[in-house]
Design an enzyme around this catalytic site. Structure first.
Site, PDB file in Angstrom:
ATOM      1  CG  ASN A  96       8.961  -3.775  -1.816  1.00 48.66           C
ATOM      2  OD1 ASN A  96       8.667  -2.581  -1.796  1.00 48.66           O
ATOM      3  ND2 ASN A  96       8.038  -4.734  -1.987  1.00 48.66           N
ATOM      4  CE1 TYR A 159       5.185   0.434   7.333  1.00 49.03           C
ATOM      5  CE2 TYR A 159       4.962   2.817   7.562  1.00 49.03           C
ATOM      6  CZ  TYR A 159       5.174   1.706   6.770  1.00 49.03           C
ATOM      7  OH  TYR A 159       5.380   1.859   5.420  1.00 49.03           O
TER       8      TYR A 159
END
Length: 269
Positions: A96, A159
């Site tokens: 995560n 990203y």
């Protein structure tokens, strides 16, 4: 196999969740514990990490909390080894941890690009490379990507590229690890405000005026628990024949593809 409610449980399984001090990571770690797993968690933020550990223990399950930057390969190896020795095995890996910053691509310097690559892609490879030898056959790996892996992301190009790389890695590993029946899947969230993206619900302008972000999401904004739920599903036996896929946990954002809800409930392109 006849399905019954017990198939949803994770009783006595051992889970690892990275980036578990807050948001989706914290919600996932606690949800896994509520379904019966002992959970090893890590994060760079020690206060939130300890709060998550206490919430896990409040469910009656065991917790191991280690302050860690998952970009550190040696640190990840030590953390996973400690989790394995503490709990006696590993069954579930949830990648995560991640993050980013807004900047036009041409203004991202090499140091900033390296940080984005390491935080959002290399960290995942560290956990998988060091974790898979410790995971029991039939285990589950869940990678948290983003809707930005599947659409343009101006200002977040590196990203988004790394999130797309994780999605592709997931597919390849689903095949490479299938001989051990270790399943590898992704969840791709959107519209889930967390402390890391507090501006998500801010207004944006269209030709029809100002809207909040929820106007772009058919189901409105979600919560970290809305992302934790499908991770729990992918971790357990209900998903025993699901691998190499992505669940879009986005309230319908991908389906909307730019359609915006008007105040009267209808949609405008």
């Amino acid at each position: 196999m006849l399905l019954d409610p017990s198939a949803a449980l994770l009783t006595d399984r051992i889970a690892v969740v990275t980036g578990a001090a807050r948001g989706i990571g914290a919600a996932t770690a606690v949800a896994l514990a509520r379904f019966g797993a002992d959970v090893a968690i890590c994060d760079r933020e020690p206060i939130g990490l300890q709060e998550t550990a206490k919430a896990i223990e409040a469910t009656g399950r065991r917790a191991l909390a280690v302050e860690l930057d998952v970009r550190d390969s040696d640190g990840v190896e030590r953390f996973l080894g400690e989790a394995h020795s503490t709990f006696g095995g590993l069954d579930i890996l949830v990648n995560n941890a991640g993050g980013g910053f807004w900047s036009p691509f041409m203004e991202v310097r090499p140091k900033g690009q390296t940080a984005l690559v390491d935080e959002n892609f290399t960290s995942v490879t560290h956990v998988i490379r060091h974790g898979v030898p410790l995971v029991r056959d039939g285990g589950s790996i869940v990678n948290v990507t983003s809707i930005e892996a599947f659409r343009a992301a101006p200002g977040f190009a590196v990203y988004a590229a790394m999130k797309a790389a994780v999605e592709q890695l997931t597919k390849s590993l689903a095949l490479e690890l299938s001989d051990r029946r270790i399943r590898v899947n992704c969840v791709a969230p959107d519209a889930i405000p967390t402390p890391g993206d507090a501006g998500l619900a801010e207004t944006f302008e269209t030709a029809e005026g100002a809207h909040d972000y929820a106007a772009k999401v058919p189901l409105g904004l979600g919560t970290p628990d809305d992302c934790a739920a499908p991770i729990v599903f992918l971790a357990g036996d209900l998903a025993r024949f699901v691998t190499g896929t992505t669940l879009h946990v986005d309230g319908g954002t991908m389906a909307a593809s730019g359609w915006v809800r008007r105040p009267d409930g209808t949609f405008a392109p």
